[in-house]
Design a protein around this motif. Structure first.
Motif, PDB file in Angstrom:
ATOM      1  N   SER A   1      32.045   3.521 101.080  1.00  0.00           N
ATOM      2  CA  SER A   1      32.226   4.641 102.146  1.00  0.00           C
ATOM      3  C   SER A   1      33.589   4.790 102.787  1.00  0.00           C
ATOM      4  O   SER A   1      33.959   3.829 103.149  1.00  0.00           O
ATOM      5  CB  SER A   1      31.005   4.743 103.086  1.00  0.00           C
ATOM      6  N   ARG A   2      34.239   6.124 102.480  1.00  0.00           N
ATOM      7  CA  ARG A   2      35.272   6.274 103.443  1.00  0.00           C
ATOM      8  C   ARG A   2      35.163   6.598 105.009  1.00  0.00           C
ATOM      9  O   ARG A   2      35.974   6.544 105.832  1.00  0.00           O
ATOM     10  CB  ARG A   2      36.190   7.188 102.812  1.00  0.00           C
TER      11      ARG A   2
ATOM     12  N   LEU B   1      23.142   8.207 100.185  1.00  0.00           N
ATOM     13  CA  LEU B   1      24.270   9.413  99.988  1.00  0.00           C
ATOM     14  C   LEU B   1      23.799  10.773 100.187  1.00  0.00           C
ATOM     15  O   LEU B   1      24.538  11.696 100.781  1.00  0.00           O
ATOM     16  CB  LEU B   1      24.693   9.455  98.733  1.00  0.00           C
TER      17      LEU B   1
ATOM     18  N   VAL C   1      29.227  15.852 101.009  1.00  0.00           N
ATOM     19  CA  VAL C   1      29.375  14.696 100.284  1.00  0.00           C
ATOM     20  C   VAL C   1      30.240  14.886  99.319  1.00  0.00           C
ATOM     21  O   VAL C   1      30.241  15.639  98.241  1.00  0.00           O
ATOM     22  CB  VAL C   1      27.916  13.973  99.824  1.00  0.00           C
TER      23      VAL C   1
ATOM     24  N   THR D   1      33.043  10.915 102.057  1.00  0.00           N
ATOM     25  CA  THR D   1      33.490  10.430 100.908  1.00  0.00           C
ATOM     26  C   THR D   1      33.024   9.188 100.439  1.00  0.00           C
ATOM     27  O   THR D   1      33.244   8.164 101.140  1.00  0.00           O
ATOM     28  CB  THR D   1      34.936  10.554 100.598  1.00  0.00           C
ATOM     29  N   PHE D   2      32.408   9.056  99.063  1.00  0.00           N
ATOM     30  CA  PHE D   2      31.846   7.653  98.556  1.00  0.00           C
ATOM     31  C   PHE D   2      32.844   7.543  97.446  1.00  0.00           C
ATOM     32  O   PHE D   2      32.820   8.426  96.648  1.00  0.00           O
ATOM     33  CB  PHE D   2      30.500   7.740  98.181  1.00  0.00           C
TER      34      PHE D   2
ATOM     35  N   HIS E   1      21.920   4.009  95.625  1.00  0.00           N
ATOM     36  CA  HIS E   1      22.790   4.591  96.607  1.00  0.00           C
ATOM     37  C   HIS E   1      22.308   6.109  96.930  1.00  0.00           C
ATOM     38  O   HIS E   1      22.818   6.599  98.007  1.00  0.00           O
ATOM     39  CB  HIS E   1      24.005   4.407  96.098  1.00  0.00           C
TER      40      HIS E   1
END
Length: 100
Positions: free
Chosen positions: A3-4, A30, A38, A8-9, A26
């Motif tokens: 994860s940022r 998410l 997302v 955002t992933f 995940h």
């Protein structure tokens, strides 16, 4: 999956029949229990197959059920080709051959 912190992933590695179960774990983190959009950044995906595409479709459906916006960024050419061959450009926002 990393994860940022901004919704955002980042995905990395292979997105194939063998690895989809790892990514599937995940999904709840998410997509469930939130309203923030997302983005899944696929820049780090090195290989993908139809099982990976099926996972992406499943995540889009989960997001839709949660009334949550989900976008895929930096979709690898291999995945873009699977999307095109299966006529799913509109579903993924790739109507003009654009790679988000």
């Amino acid at each position: 999956m990393a994860s940022r912190g901004d919704g955002t992933f980042e995905m990395s590695g292979s997105l194939t029949f063998q690895t989809v179960p790892q990514f599937q774990t995940h999904a709840g983190t998410l997509l469930l229990g939130g309203a923030q959009p997302v983005t899944i950044d696929m820049r780090g995906i090195t290989q993908a197959d139809s099982a990976g595409l099926a996972l992406m479709i499943e995540w889009l459906q989960m997001a839709r059920n949660e009334r949550r916006k989900l976008a895929f960024a930096n979709v690898p050419e291999q995945v873009s080709e699977l999307i095109r061959v299966n006529g799913l450009q509109q579903m993924f926002g790739l109507e003009n051959g654009q790679n988000r």
